[in-house]
Design a protein around this motif. Structure first.
Motif, PDB file in Angstrom:
ATOM      1  N   MET A   1      -4.403   8.235  -3.665  1.00  0.00           N
ATOM      2  CA  MET A   1      -3.500   7.773  -2.477  1.00  0.00           C
ATOM      3  C   MET A   1      -3.113   6.200  -3.186  1.00  0.00           C
ATOM      4  N   VAL A   2      -2.222   5.754  -2.456  1.00  0.00           N
ATOM      5  CA  VAL A   2      -1.398   4.375  -2.756  1.00  0.00           C
ATOM      6  C   VAL A   2      -2.308   3.191  -2.898  1.00  0.00           C
ATOM      7  N   GLU A   3      -1.966   2.642  -4.248  1.00  0.00           N
ATOM      8  CA  GLU A   3      -2.945   1.752  -4.987  1.00  0.00           C
ATOM      9  C   GLU A   3      -1.994   0.507  -5.310  1.00  0.00           C
ATOM     10  N   ILE A   4      -2.460  -0.801  -5.256  1.00  0.00           N
ATOM     11  CA  ILE A   4      -1.615  -1.986  -5.636  1.00  0.00           C
ATOM     12  C   ILE A   4      -2.378  -2.656  -6.947  1.00  0.00           C
ATOM     13  N   THR A   5      -1.489  -2.724  -7.835  1.00  0.00           N
ATOM     14  CA  THR A   5      -1.923  -3.299  -9.184  1.00  0.00           C
ATOM     15  C   THR A   5      -2.591  -4.699  -9.057  1.00  0.00           C
ATOM     16  N   ASP A   6      -3.430  -5.269  -9.885  1.00  0.00           N
ATOM     17  CA  ASP A   6      -3.863  -6.737  -9.754  1.00  0.00           C
ATOM     18  C   ASP A   6      -2.981  -7.552  -9.934  1.00  0.00           C
ATOM     19  N   ASN A   7      -1.540  -7.595 -10.591  1.00  0.00           N
ATOM     20  CA  ASN A   7      -0.465  -8.343 -10.228  1.00  0.00           C
ATOM     21  C   ASN A   7      -0.031  -8.488  -9.257  1.00  0.00           C
ATOM     22  N   ALA A   8       0.207  -7.286  -8.440  1.00  0.00           N
ATOM     23  CA  ALA A   8       0.909  -7.275  -7.077  1.00  0.00           C
ATOM     24  C   ALA A   8      -0.034  -7.923  -5.801  1.00  0.00           C
ATOM     25  N   ALA A   9      -1.441  -7.483  -6.243  1.00  0.00           N
ATOM     26  CA  ALA A   9      -2.332  -8.035  -5.246  1.00  0.00           C
ATOM     27  C   ALA A   9      -2.398  -9.525  -5.167  1.00  0.00           C
ATOM     28  N   VAL A  10      -2.207 -10.187  -6.361  1.00  0.00           N
ATOM     29  CA  VAL A  10      -2.580 -11.576  -6.327  1.00  0.00           C
ATOM     30  C   VAL A  10      -1.047 -12.217  -5.576  1.00  0.00           C
ATOM     31  N   LYS A  67       1.488   8.335   8.958  1.00  0.00           N
ATOM     32  CA  LYS A  67       0.715   9.605   8.584  1.00  0.00           C
ATOM     33  C   LYS A  67       1.788  10.934   7.733  1.00  0.00           C
ATOM     34  N   ASP A  68       2.827  10.804   8.454  1.00  0.00           N
ATOM     35  CA  ASP A  68       3.954  11.891   7.925  1.00  0.00           C
ATOM     36  C   ASP A  68       4.273  11.498   6.454  1.00  0.00           C
ATOM     37  N   ASP A  69       4.282  10.267   6.150  1.00  0.00           N
ATOM     38  CA  ASP A  69       4.579   9.866   4.505  1.00  0.00           C
ATOM     39  C   ASP A  69       3.573   9.795   3.496  1.00  0.00           C
ATOM     40  N   ALA A  70       2.281  10.237   4.407  1.00  0.00           N
ATOM     41  CA  ALA A  70       1.313  10.046   3.136  1.00  0.00           C
ATOM     42  C   ALA A  70       1.289  10.916   2.060  1.00  0.00           C
ATOM     43  N   ASP A  71       1.601  12.041   2.236  1.00  0.00           N
ATOM     44  CA  ASP A  71       1.494  12.970   1.166  1.00  0.00           C
ATOM     45  C   ASP A  71       2.533  12.661  -0.054  1.00  0.00           C
ATOM     46  N   GLY A  72       3.550  12.092   0.270  1.00  0.00           N
ATOM     47  CA  GLY A  72       4.749  11.764  -0.383  1.00  0.00           C
ATOM     48  C   GLY A  72       4.288  10.331  -1.137  1.00  0.00           C
ATOM     49  N   LEU A  73       3.660   9.839  -0.794  1.00  0.00           N
ATOM     50  CA  LEU A  73       3.129   8.479  -1.037  1.00  0.00           C
ATOM     51  C   LEU A  73       1.675   8.492  -1.790  1.00  0.00           C
ATOM     52  N   GLY A  88      10.022  -9.329  -7.915  1.00  0.00           N
ATOM     53  CA  GLY A  88       9.906  -8.891  -6.527  1.00  0.00           C
ATOM     54  C   GLY A  88       8.631  -7.416  -6.420  1.00  0.00           C
ATOM     55  N   PHE A  89       8.545  -7.109  -5.387  1.00  0.00           N
ATOM     56  CA  PHE A  89       7.690  -5.962  -5.421  1.00  0.00           C
ATOM     57  C   PHE A  89       8.388  -4.716  -5.647  1.00  0.00           C
ATOM     58  N   ILE A  90       7.697  -3.738  -6.376  1.00  0.00           N
ATOM     59  CA  ILE A  90       8.349  -2.406  -6.445  1.00  0.00           C
ATOM     60  C   ILE A  90       7.275  -1.438  -6.222  1.00  0.00           C
ATOM     61  N   ILE A  91       7.804  -0.157  -5.871  1.00  0.00           N
ATOM     62  CA  ILE A  91       7.031   0.949  -5.605  1.00  0.00           C
ATOM     63  C   ILE A  91       7.138   2.224  -6.717  1.00  0.00           C
ATOM     64  N   ASP A  92       6.216   2.459  -7.497  1.00  0.00           N
ATOM     65  CA  ASP A  92       6.459   3.463  -8.638  1.00  0.00           C
ATOM     66  C   ASP A  92       5.666   4.545  -8.128  1.00  0.00           C
ATOM     67  N   ASN A  93       6.565   5.831  -8.065  1.00  0.00           N
ATOM     68  CA  ASN A  93       5.671   6.922  -7.593  1.00  0.00           C
ATOM     69  C   ASN A  93       5.943   8.136  -8.354  1.00  0.00           C
ATOM     70  N   GLN A  94       4.936   8.326  -9.102  1.00  0.00           N
ATOM     71  CA  GLN A  94       5.224   9.528 -10.028  1.00  0.00           C
ATOM     72  C   GLN A  94       5.591  10.735  -9.438  1.00  0.00           C
ATOM     73  N   ASN A  95       5.280  10.882  -7.924  1.00  0.00           N
ATOM     74  CA  ASN A  95       5.108  12.020  -7.193  1.00  0.00           C
ATOM     75  C   ASN A  95       6.633  12.212  -6.335  1.00  0.00           C
ATOM     76  N   GLY A  96       7.510  11.039  -6.689  1.00  0.00           N
ATOM     77  CA  GLY A  96       8.749  10.618  -5.901  1.00  0.00           C
ATOM     78  C   GLY A  96      10.009  11.433  -6.529  1.00  0.00           C
ATOM     79  N   GLY A  97       9.916  11.965  -7.716  1.00  0.00           N
ATOM     80  CA  GLY A  97      11.062  12.392  -8.342  1.00  0.00           C
ATOM     81  C   GLY A  97      11.891  11.619  -8.960  1.00  0.00           C
TER      82      GLY A  97
END
Length: 109
Positions: A1-10, A67-73, A88-97
């Protein structure tokens, strides 16, 4: 599931505290598609629907998505970058193409 890095959490905790919005969740959503793959968006909000949303807690933060986006994320990782191109904040998704050079000519990525 979606996770946040330590750096992003801070950084996110500091942003929430600075703006007096400690109780808000980080909403992650699919904003569209391009030849470079899925485009994502993020917002801070407190409007969470138990019927339509999925809430994940990581490092003391609430991350919410439709919930409709959960599988893609499912493989998404939220990070915070600070470099020559900006910060800034970024989203890296190995499942995102990735970049589809056959449709964009290799210039969009």
């Amino acid at each position: 599931m979606v996770e946040i890095t330590d750096n992003a959490a801070v950084e996110l905790k500091a942003l929430l505290e600075e703006q007096g919005k400690e109780g808000l969740a980080l909403r992650v959503f699919v904003a569209g598609m391009s030849c470079c793959g899925v485009q994502y968006g993020m917002s801070l909000e407190d409007d969470i629907s138990e019927e339509h949303d999925l809430v994940v807690e990581d490092k003391g933060l609430k991350i919410v998505m439709n919930k409709d986006d959960a599988d893609g994320l499912s493989e998404a990782k939220i990070d915070y970058v600070d470099g020559p191109s900006g910060k800034g904040f970024i989203i890296d998704n190995q499942n995102g193409g990735g970049c589809n050079t056959s449709s964009c000519g290799g210039g969009c990525c």
